[in-house]
Design an enzyme around this catalytic site. Sequence first.
Site, PDB file in Angstrom:
ATOM      1  N   LYS A  69      54.992  60.712  45.685  1.00 35.08           N
ATOM      2  CA  LYS A  69      55.452  59.601  46.518  1.00 35.08           C
ATOM      3  C   LYS A  69      56.978  59.521  46.535  1.00 35.08           C
ATOM      4  O   LYS A  69      57.551  58.447  46.491  1.00 35.08           O
ATOM      5  CB  LYS A  69      54.860  58.284  46.005  1.00 35.08           C
ATOM      6  CG  LYS A  69      53.348  58.255  45.953  1.00 35.08           C
ATOM      7  CD  LYS A  69      52.798  56.902  45.516  1.00 35.08           C
ATOM      8  CE  LYS A  69      53.177  56.570  44.089  1.00 35.08           C
ATOM      9  NZ  LYS A  69      52.630  55.308  43.601  1.00 35.08           N
ATOM     10  N   CYS A  70      57.633  60.646  46.612  1.00 39.63           N
ATOM     11  CA  CYS A  70      59.088  60.721  46.513  1.00 39.63           C
ATOM     12  C   CYS A  70      59.662  61.212  47.844  1.00 39.63           C
ATOM     13  O   CYS A  70      58.993  61.934  48.593  1.00 39.63           O
ATOM     14  CB  CYS A  70      59.450  61.695  45.382  1.00 39.63           C
ATOM     15  SG  CYS A  70      61.215  62.004  45.171  1.00 39.63           S
ATOM     16  N   GLY A  71      60.891  60.882  48.118  1.00 42.05           N
ATOM     17  CA  GLY A  71      61.557  61.378  49.315  1.00 42.05           C
ATOM     18  C   GLY A  71      61.689  62.895  49.322  1.00 42.05           C
ATOM     19  O   GLY A  71      61.844  63.508  50.381  1.00 42.05           O
TER      20      GLY A  71
END
Length: 189
Positions: A69-71
């Site tokens: 769930k990271c950029g």
Amino acid sequence: MKKMIIPALLTFVGMTASSLAYSADKTASANSCPDILKYSAQKLRSKEMINFCDKFAGKTLLVVNTASKCGFTPQFKQLEALYKKYQAQGLEIVGFPSDNFFQEHDDAEKTAEVCYLNYGVTFTMLETSEVRGSDANPFYKKLIEAADTSPKWNFYKYLVDKNGKFVEVYSSRTEPLESELEEKIKQIL
């Protein structure tokens, strides 16, 4: 007479010459494995254990702490492309999902979905573990010691050569393809 005694003695203690040779080969292999690779971990969403000596010894290894769930999560696509591009030349990639930066799913099923279904990852992905601080898994503790730096964020990339020696660390912002990382991989393969 002497030729008969040794096989009889080996049979008596429950060993054959071939099992002795296998045992010696396995011991020699374990002794020749670089210290950093003396580690085993469970594969993501599987009961299979990955023995790093067996799987990665003699290979160039790119180690990445990942998060779903990271950029930077879209880097999975480039990591997979990098893997496919250089795997035949001896590159292996291993992903360590980690929630150290609070951007990983608590459910391995969801992590696996992101990796395998959303991005088509075929390189080795492991179960979630800690990659920094006193709770870091033993592999990362050795890696951090060798690199003299721990991951500052998700998708930090550590490059280890085929002899098990740390080469370089790359930040999250370093793209896997068409970057200094890819150039270094080409140099050391």
